[in-house]
Design a protein around this motif. Structure first.
Motif, mmCIF file in Angstrom:
data_model
loop_
_atom_site.group_PDB
_atom_site.id
_atom_site.type_symbol
_atom_site.label_atom_id
_atom_site.label_comp_id
_atom_site.label_asym_id
_atom_site.label_seq_id
_atom_site.Cartn_x
_atom_site.Cartn_y
_atom_site.Cartn_z
ATOM 1 N N ARG A 98 -2.252 -38.962 -15.364
ATOM 2 C CA ARG A 98 -1.292 -39.831 -16.454
ATOM 3 C C ARG A 98 -1.989 -40.324 -18.281
ATOM 4 O O ARG A 98 -2.757 -41.010 -17.669
ATOM 5 N N GLY A 116 2.810 -37.191 -18.282
ATOM 6 C CA GLY A 116 3.213 -37.916 -17.865
ATOM 7 C C GLY A 116 3.898 -38.797 -16.055
ATOM 8 O O GLY A 116 3.014 -37.681 -15.591
ATOM 9 N N ASP A 119 7.809 -36.567 -10.887
ATOM 10 C CA ASP A 119 8.671 -37.084 -9.272
ATOM 11 C C ASP A 119 9.144 -35.077 -9.372
ATOM 12 O O ASP A 119 9.453 -34.313 -9.334
ATOM 13 N N SER A 122 8.394 -31.906 -10.033
ATOM 14 C CA SER A 122 7.426 -31.661 -11.628
ATOM 15 C C SER A 122 7.219 -32.972 -12.168
ATOM 16 O O SER A 122 6.892 -33.633 -11.666
ATOM 17 N N ALA A 124 6.860 -34.388 -16.038
ATOM 18 C CA ALA A 124 6.716 -34.718 -17.204
ATOM 19 C C ALA A 124 5.542 -35.143 -18.303
ATOM 20 O O ALA A 124 4.414 -34.545 -17.844
ATOM 21 N N VAL A 135 10.014 -35.575 -24.520
ATOM 22 C CA VAL A 135 10.046 -35.720 -22.918
ATOM 23 C C VAL A 135 9.847 -34.011 -22.772
ATOM 24 O O VAL A 135 11.174 -33.944 -22.380
ATOM 25 N N ARG A 136 9.688 -33.180 -21.969
ATOM 26 C CA ARG A 136 9.607 -32.337 -21.224
ATOM 27 C C ARG A 136 9.167 -32.315 -19.268
ATOM 28 O O ARG A 136 8.371 -32.545 -19.891
ATOM 29 N N ARG A 137 10.231 -32.107 -19.005
ATOM 30 C CA ARG A 137 9.907 -31.752 -17.372
ATOM 31 C C ARG A 137 9.277 -30.597 -17.305
ATOM 32 O O ARG A 137 9.772 -29.610 -17.901
#
Length: 190
Positions: A98, A116, A119, A122, A124, A135-137
């Motif tokens: 991270r 990121g 979760d 997935s 981030a 931010v894109r998941r």
């Protein structure tokens, strides 16, 4: 008698390594004539300190000395961290990376962004642009390959903030010495 297999070495050390708070990331056994090398890669969420790796190396050496698997064959024991170029293949790798920039290969595109929060299934990814970071998941199942990138300049503070910062105990990007890529403690030749 030859040096034991990768599987046997893993079996011999796994409990010890886990009790010390580390994960066995990889084991490599290399045969080179009469002399062999056993390379063990370990990591933890808090990272590795050189003294801890040295202690772990000595404890692993004692385990090897206590079994007959190695016989009289000479070998070199090397305990190391995985290094920055290790592919991100397990959830723990994503968690530990991270705040780092990574190249992420998907089926139809490649994304370069700052890792990121993880979760569930997935992650981030903070992607910089002219208008600012976004931010894109990305589903872990959609990732074909991902590798942390070496950074030579300090990261954008806004990107780091959106990524959730750097995990405690980990070196911040561009603050690392060249030796951060891989800490190696070589055991005694046996």
């Amino acid at each position: 008698m030859p040096v034991p297999s990768k599987e046997r070495v893993t079996e011999l050390i796994s409990d010890l390594v886990q009790r010390q708070g580390y994960d066995v990331e990889d084991v490599a056994v290399t045969l080179a004539g009469k002399h062999s090398a056993v390379r063990i890669m370990v990591d933890s969420d808090a990272g590795l300190e050189l003294d801890a790796v040295a202690n772990l190396s000595h404890e692993i050496s004692e385990v090897f000395d206590s079994v007959s698997d190695f016989g009289e064959s000479p070998y070199t024991l090397e305990v190391t961290s995985p290094g920055i170029d290790r592919p991100l293949t397990h959830e723990r790798h994503w968690r530990r990376a991270r705040g780092r920039k990574a190249r992420i290969d998907l089926a139809h595109e490649t994304v370069v962004g700052r890792i990121g929060a993880l979760d569930g299934d997935s992650v981030a990814v903070v992607i910089g642009s002219r208008t600012g970071p976004d931010v894109r998941r990305i589903a872990l199942a959609d990732i074909q390959k991902a590798v942390v990138q070496v950074e030579f300049s300090k990261p954008d503070p806004r990107e780091l903030e959106l990524a959730g910062g750097i995990p405690e105990g980990r070196v911040a990007p561009a603050d690392a010495d060249a030796s951060e890529d891989e800490e190696v403690v070589e055991g005694l030749d046996k």
